[in-house]
Write a protein that holds these residues in place. Structure first.
Motif, PDB file in Angstrom:
ATOM      1  N   LYS A   1    -111.461 -25.398  88.768  1.00  0.00           N
ATOM      2  CA  LYS A   1    -110.196 -25.430  89.651  1.00  0.00           C
ATOM      3  C   LYS A   1    -110.187 -24.434  90.635  1.00  0.00           C
ATOM      4  CE  LYS A   1    -107.112 -27.819  86.302  1.00  0.00           C
ATOM      5  NZ  LYS A   1    -106.023 -27.626  85.334  1.00  0.00           N
TER       6      LYS A   1
ATOM      7  N   THR B   1    -111.720 -24.383  84.253  1.00  0.00           N
ATOM      8  CA  THR B   1    -110.934 -23.110  84.897  1.00  0.00           C
ATOM      9  C   THR B   1    -111.860 -22.836  86.093  1.00  0.00           C
ATOM     10  OG1 THR B   1    -110.351 -22.557  82.952  1.00  0.00           O
ATOM     11  CG2 THR B   1    -109.949 -20.903  84.433  1.00  0.00           C
TER      12      THR B   1
ATOM     13  N   ASN C   1    -107.047 -15.482  89.119  1.00  0.00           N
ATOM     14  CA  ASN C   1    -106.035 -16.141  88.905  1.00  0.00           C
ATOM     15  C   ASN C   1    -105.108 -16.231  90.343  1.00  0.00           C
ATOM     16  OD1 ASN C   1    -106.627 -16.576  86.208  1.00  0.00           O
ATOM     17  ND2 ASN C   1    -105.592 -14.898  85.638  1.00  0.00           N
TER      18      ASN C   1
ATOM     19  N   GLU D   1    -109.632 -25.472  78.465  1.00  0.00           N
ATOM     20  CA  GLU D   1    -110.019 -25.464  79.915  1.00  0.00           C
ATOM     21  C   GLU D   1    -111.075 -24.548  80.117  1.00  0.00           C
ATOM     22  OE1 GLU D   1    -106.928 -25.968  82.587  1.00  0.00           O
ATOM     23  OE2 GLU D   1    -106.742 -28.112  82.203  1.00  0.00           O
ATOM     24  N   SER D   2    -110.991 -23.370  79.505  1.00  0.00           N
ATOM     25  CA  SER D   2    -111.782 -22.060  79.635  1.00  0.00           C
ATOM     26  C   SER D   2    -113.158 -22.470  78.857  1.00  0.00           C
ATOM     27  CB  SER D   2    -111.105 -20.828  79.285  1.00  0.00           C
ATOM     28  OG  SER D   2    -110.756 -20.693  77.908  1.00  0.00           O
TER      29      SER D   2
END
Length: 476
Positions: A77, A74, A9, A148-149
């Motif tokens: 991205k 994820t 992250n 999204e994960s």
């Protein structure tokens, strides 16, 4: 291509080399459009399709690069974050790829197919379409709750990796041979397929009935040994038999014994080195102890060698029995094919015997015909009678012409400066005599071949030679 991991992250999970990205990635203006959300396709269809194609190709390329077909929004991205900006359009890209069948949810992909055809048809043709339709209707009514994960499987990558794996197995001659997953990982290390990616490929091949997988219990509860058997091209994978499992166990035993033997040989060599060092240092008792240890190792090595010989002999006999079975099967197939060929052509021993007898009879008839055709037509004419008649005619002509034969010496040729003796015929008389003989011979009509007339004719025990105008020869 090097990959570097960072804290989650905060920065991208992977740092890809510049050569991985397309040329468009360096264009700030163009990438600003590609990273933004999709507008309605009706506004600019060409731009919409170009953007969709760009992301689809980049996703497939990334999955091939990392060696695994599983991917999530994820993850993408973080990977495709450019100058602090992440792509906001990946959700629409994933939905379009799922609609085309190029992307599949991993929980759907991991579903084990039914064993029977009815169960397989119910799962593929009924359950999965109903589940997908229910989800689509739910998204329209309640709203999309796209996780999204959640992981998805890129089917293009799975199919291409499956083809590469099957070609490698065929090249290494590992078809219909039991392999462990660890051994398979050693084989595919040059194909850029990671362990998690290999699981997806094996599951895909299992669903297509191209391989058989079997889990064997291990001594440790958390470890399971997986056996794999790949089917031949165009064939369906068959279950693992007891003979194949026995051969695999013997091969593993042989492999383990060879490792033990190598270790024992190394220990014996080390023990001998220690004995020599002890002797150099004068440590006799210690050298004796190490020498005893060396002898124990040698006895153990001998036992292991005998066990290895027994295992290899047993494996050889099993392989021979398998080979013999294939030979017998080939004999049976050839015998049945030959019987079928004889039955279709109608060939039997009796028919062959009859045909040969008939052929022999026809050949005998042909020989008789040839004999009859070549036989003489005037068989009533006798050569002896003709010769007697010719002799009589010659006697008559000689008597009429008063031809006498000199007792010896060469004949006297008239006109050579000498006159013929008294009472001998002249040259004109001899010429008339020759013409008369030719006339008589021409009067003989016969088709029977006779030997050519020699210049010497025996008449009453007297040899007479007449050629042209030559005088008769002396008596024989």
């Amino acid at each position: 291509m090097a990959r570097k991991s960072f804290a989650p992250n905060t920065q991208p999970m992977y740092v890809l080399e510049e050569s991985f990205y397309p040329e468009t990635w360096r264009d700030d203006s163009r990438m600003g459009v590609l990273l933004s959300e999709f507008r309605t396709r009706a506004v600019n269809p060409e731009n919409y399709d170009s953007k969709m194609r760009f992301w689809k190709e980049l996703i497939v390329k990334y999955c091939e690069h990392k060696g695994c077909a599983a991917v999530s929004i994820t993850e993408l991205k973080r990977v495709f974050r450019r100058k602090g900006t992440s792509p906001y359009c990946l959700k629409v890209v994933f939905e379009d790829m799922m609609k085309d069948g190029r992307l599949q949810a991993k929980n759907e992909f991991d579903r084990v197919p039914q064993d029977s055809w009815g169960g397989w048809a119910m799962d593929v043709l009924v359950k999965r379409p109903l589940g997908w339709g229910f989800g689509a209707v739910k998204d329209r009514i309640v709203g999309s709750a796209f996780d999204e994960s959640a992981e998805f499987v890129c089917m293009d990558v799975v199919k291409s990796q499956s083809e590469l794996l099957e070609k490698l197995i065929q090249k290494e001659n590992k078809l219909n041979v039991l392999l462990s997953k660890n051994a398979l990982l050693e084989l595919v290390k040059d194909l850029d397929i990671k362990s998690d990616g290999l699981d997806l490929v094996l599951h895909h091949l299992f669903c297509r009935q191209r391989i058989v997988m079997e889990k064997l219990p291990s001594e440790m509860e958390h470890e399971k040994k997986i056996l794999l058997k790949f089917a031949a091209p165009g064939a369906q994978a068959q279950p693992i038999t007891d003979i194949e499992r026995s051969i695999y166990n013997l091969e593993q035993t042989e492999h383990d014994l060879m490792k033990v033997i190598d270790r024992l040989e190394q220990n014996i060599s080390d023990a001998m080195t220690v004995v020599k060092e002890n002797l150099r240092e004068g440590k006799k008792q210690l050298a004796k102890s190490n020498l005893r240890k060396k002898h124990l190792l040698e006895k153990n090595l001998e036992k292991k060698m005998n066990v290895l010989d027994n295992v290899q002999t047993m494996m050889s006999r099993i392989h021979d029995s398998q080979s013999d079975r294939h030979v017998i099967d080939a004999y049976k197939i050839g015998s049945n094919a030959l019987k079928k060929a004889f039955a279709e052509t109608g060939i039997t021993l009796d028919s062959v015997d009859d045909t040969l007898a008939e052929m022999k009879e026809i050949m005998e008839q042909q020989d008789e015909m040839q004999t009859m055709i070549s036989a003489p037509q005037n068989a009533d004419v006798d050569d002896l009678e003709l010769e007697q008649e010719l002799s009589d005619l010659l006697d008559m002509n000689l008597a009429a012409n008063h031809v006498a034969v000199t007792p010896a010496g060469p004949p006297t040729v008239p006109g050579a400066g000498l006159q013929p003796p008294a009472g001998q015929p002249t040259l004109a008389q001899l010429n008339d005599f020759d013409k008369e003989i030719e006339k008589r011979l021409a009067a003989l009509r016969t088709d029977v071949p006779s030997p050519p007339l020699d210049t010497s004719t025996i008449i009453g025990g007297t040899s007479v030679q007449s050629q042209g105008s030559n005088l008769p020869s002396a008596p024989a």
